[in-house]
Design a protein around this motif. Structure first.
Motif, PDB file in Angstrom:
ATOM      1  N   PRO A   7       0.836  -1.206   0.000  1.00  0.00           N
ATOM      2  CA  PRO A   7       0.000   0.000   0.000  1.00  0.00           C
ATOM      3  C   PRO A   7       0.865   1.247   0.000  1.00  0.00           C
ATOM      4  CG  PRO A   7      -0.085  -1.105   2.133  1.00  0.00           C
ATOM      5  CD  PRO A   7       0.650  -2.019   1.215  1.00  0.00           C
ATOM      6  N   ASP A   8       0.373   2.304  -0.612  1.00  0.00           N
ATOM      7  CA  ASP A   8       1.149   3.537  -0.745  1.00  0.00           C
ATOM      8  C   ASP A   8       1.597   4.090   0.604  1.00  0.00           C
ATOM      9  OD1 ASP A   8       0.991   3.454  -3.487  1.00  0.00           O
ATOM     10  OD2 ASP A   8      -0.716   4.825  -3.630  1.00  0.00           O
ATOM     11  N   PHE A   9       0.749   3.948   1.637  1.00  0.00           N
ATOM     12  CA  PHE A   9       1.098   4.545   2.925  1.00  0.00           C
ATOM     13  C   PHE A   9       2.254   3.830   3.615  1.00  0.00           C
ATOM     14  CE2 PHE A   9      -2.670   1.813   3.683  1.00  0.00           C
ATOM     15  CZ  PHE A   9      -2.140   0.884   4.551  1.00  0.00           C
ATOM     16  N   LEU A  10       2.658   2.663   3.114  1.00  0.00           N
ATOM     17  CA  LEU A  10       3.814   1.968   3.678  1.00  0.00           C
ATOM     18  C   LEU A  10       5.082   2.164   2.852  1.00  0.00           C
ATOM     19  CD1 LEU A  10       2.356  -1.453   4.931  1.00  0.00           C
ATOM     20  CD2 LEU A  10       3.024   0.530   6.306  1.00  0.00           C
ATOM     21  N   LYS A  11       4.948   2.811   1.705  1.00  0.00           N
ATOM     22  CA  LYS A  11       6.115   3.019   0.858  1.00  0.00           C
ATOM     23  C   LYS A  11       6.967   4.155   1.419  1.00  0.00           C
ATOM     24  CE  LYS A  11       3.896   1.255  -3.324  1.00  0.00           C
ATOM     25  NZ  LYS A  11       3.378   1.565  -4.679  1.00  0.00           N
ATOM     26  N   GLN A 178       8.345  -2.446   5.372  1.00  0.00           N
ATOM     27  CA  GLN A 178       9.314  -1.423   4.992  1.00  0.00           C
ATOM     28  C   GLN A 178      10.744  -1.933   5.148  1.00  0.00           C
ATOM     29  OE1 GLN A 178       7.739   1.437   7.781  1.00  0.00           O
ATOM     30  NE2 GLN A 178       6.619   2.536   6.179  1.00  0.00           N
ATOM     31  N   PRO A 220      -0.655  -3.091   7.723  1.00  0.00           N
ATOM     32  CA  PRO A 220      -1.717  -2.084   7.546  1.00  0.00           C
ATOM     33  C   PRO A 220      -2.613  -1.942   8.770  1.00  0.00           C
ATOM     34  CG  PRO A 220      -1.507  -3.413   5.568  1.00  0.00           C
ATOM     35  CD  PRO A 220      -0.658  -4.064   6.612  1.00  0.00           C
ATOM     36  N   TYR A 223      -0.705   0.134  11.173  1.00  0.00           N
ATOM     37  CA  TYR A 223      -0.635   1.514  10.692  1.00  0.00           C
ATOM     38  C   TYR A 223      -1.926   2.259  10.996  1.00  0.00           C
ATOM     39  CZ  TYR A 223      -0.702   5.434   7.434  1.00  0.00           C
ATOM     40  OH  TYR A 223      -0.820   6.682   6.887  1.00  0.00           O
ATOM     41  N   TYR A 224      -3.044   1.665  10.638  1.00  0.00           N
ATOM     42  CA  TYR A 224      -4.324   2.327  10.884  1.00  0.00           C
ATOM     43  C   TYR A 224      -4.604   2.458  12.382  1.00  0.00           C
ATOM     44  CZ  TYR A 224      -5.651   2.022   5.957  1.00  0.00           C
ATOM     45  OH  TYR A 224      -5.723   2.174   4.597  1.00  0.00           O
ATOM     46  N   ASP A 227      -0.865   4.762  13.808  1.00  0.00           N
ATOM     47  CA  ASP A 227      -0.465   5.990  13.114  1.00  0.00           C
ATOM     48  C   ASP A 227      -1.662   6.859  12.752  1.00  0.00           C
ATOM     49  OD1 ASP A 227       2.407   5.580  12.981  1.00  0.00           O
ATOM     50  OD2 ASP A 227       1.965   3.933  11.642  1.00  0.00           O
ATOM     51  N   VAL A 228      -2.781   6.222  12.454  1.00  0.00           N
ATOM     52  CA  VAL A 228      -3.985   6.959  12.082  1.00  0.00           C
ATOM     53  C   VAL A 228      -4.945   7.081  13.263  1.00  0.00           C
ATOM     54  CG1 VAL A 228      -5.928   7.074  10.468  1.00  0.00           C
ATOM     55  CG2 VAL A 228      -3.727   6.176   9.690  1.00  0.00           C
ATOM     56  N   LYS A 238     -12.298  -0.874   6.597  1.00  0.00           N
ATOM     57  CA  LYS A 238     -11.406  -0.310   5.583  1.00  0.00           C
ATOM     58  C   LYS A 238     -10.577  -1.396   4.905  1.00  0.00           C
ATOM     59  CE  LYS A 238      -9.568   3.737   6.155  1.00  0.00           C
ATOM     60  NZ  LYS A 238      -9.822   4.469   4.897  1.00  0.00           N
TER      61      LYS A 238
END
Length: 268
Positions: A7-11, A178, A220, A223-224, A227-228, A238
């Protein structure tokens, strides 16, 4: 190449990330007045990445690696570690079979290798490796580099006073996914960078079996969650993931809190 879509948010920017981590390692070692670092190299992605970063930061002559298998360790892990040693042209390599150390501790507890409880025995292995790392660090004025990543840290997927014991932790800001991307960027072979994770503390151990999912799902969620700041129900919706899995991740994080804040002080 990744074994699953990232996913883009982990790049991450791999070049900038490498520079920041290399600069950090170099600065910490210099500030400590240390001669170099010592790393427990397992053949997994985290320790391989730490070795590659340390060589870039300090040069091969200031990086010492320890191979610390026991009689239950997988041959594949040791072979992968030896491949990394060859790729990075590491010269200061010590191999220690920790089986006698583990056997001695188990014997003191009234057990033997074959019948000892699995988790206590696994933790003895991790802590035996910590003792050896610090022996060489103290003896040669080096720092022990921890190889834990953000995913493992948040999940509490490490041994307290074992693989979590180190002087500094370059990868704690990076999720497992990552780290895998960074490993490839640093020249670690693809099959090592993306192989299924395993602490290799008992035969056939797989992180997925203990955590309930692979890191392509867990990262993910983490992250959600952290981080979110989404609620469990929002994360499940989601990601189209089972709510039970999301709740299990949060529960694991809560229950492992003592590992991340190990010093509990009673003030009279």
């Amino acid at each position: 190449m990744p074994r699953y879509p990232i996913p883009d948010f982990l790049k991450i920017d791999l070049e900038k990330t490498t520079k920041k981590l290399v600069d950090c390692i170099r600065r910490i070692v210099a500030d400590a007045g240390a001669n170099g670092v010592v790393i427990g190299l397992s053949g997994g992605v985290d320790s391989s990445t730490i070795a590659a970063l340390s060589v870039r930061a300090l040069g091969v002559d200031r990086v010492k690696v320890l191979l610390m298998p026991d009689k239950e360790s997988s041959r594949k892990g040791l072979e992968d570690a030896e491949r990394v040693i060859s790729i990075l042209e590491l010269k200061d390599v010590v191999k220690v079979d920790i089986t006698p150390i583990v056997e001695a501790v188990l014997k003191l507890g009234g057990d033997d290798y074959e019948t000892a409880p699995r988790i206590p025995k696994a933790n003895v292995k991790a802590r035996a490796r910590m003792i050896l790392l610090y022996y060489y660090a103290n003896k040669e004025n080096r720092l022990v580099v921890g190889s834990g990543d953000r995913s493992e840290w948040l999940l509490g997927y490490f041994t307290k006073w074992g693989d979590a014991a180190a002087d500094f932790y370059p990868l704690l800001g990076l999720y497992k996914t990552q780290v895998r991307m960074l490993a490839e960027y640093l020249g670690i072979p693809e099959d090592i960078a993306w192989k299924p994770s395993s602490p290799d503390l008992w035969p056939g151990q797989k992180a997925m079996d203990e955590l309930g999912a692979e890191y392509d799902i867990l990262d993910p969620i983490l992250y959600y969650m952290f981080d979110v700041g989404l609620r469990d129900e929002e994360i499940a919706e989601k990601m189209e993931a089972p709510l039970e899995l999301v709740k299990a991740v949060r529960e694991r994080h809560i229950k492992s809190g003592h590992k991340r804040s190990p010093l509990k002080v009673c003030v009279p």
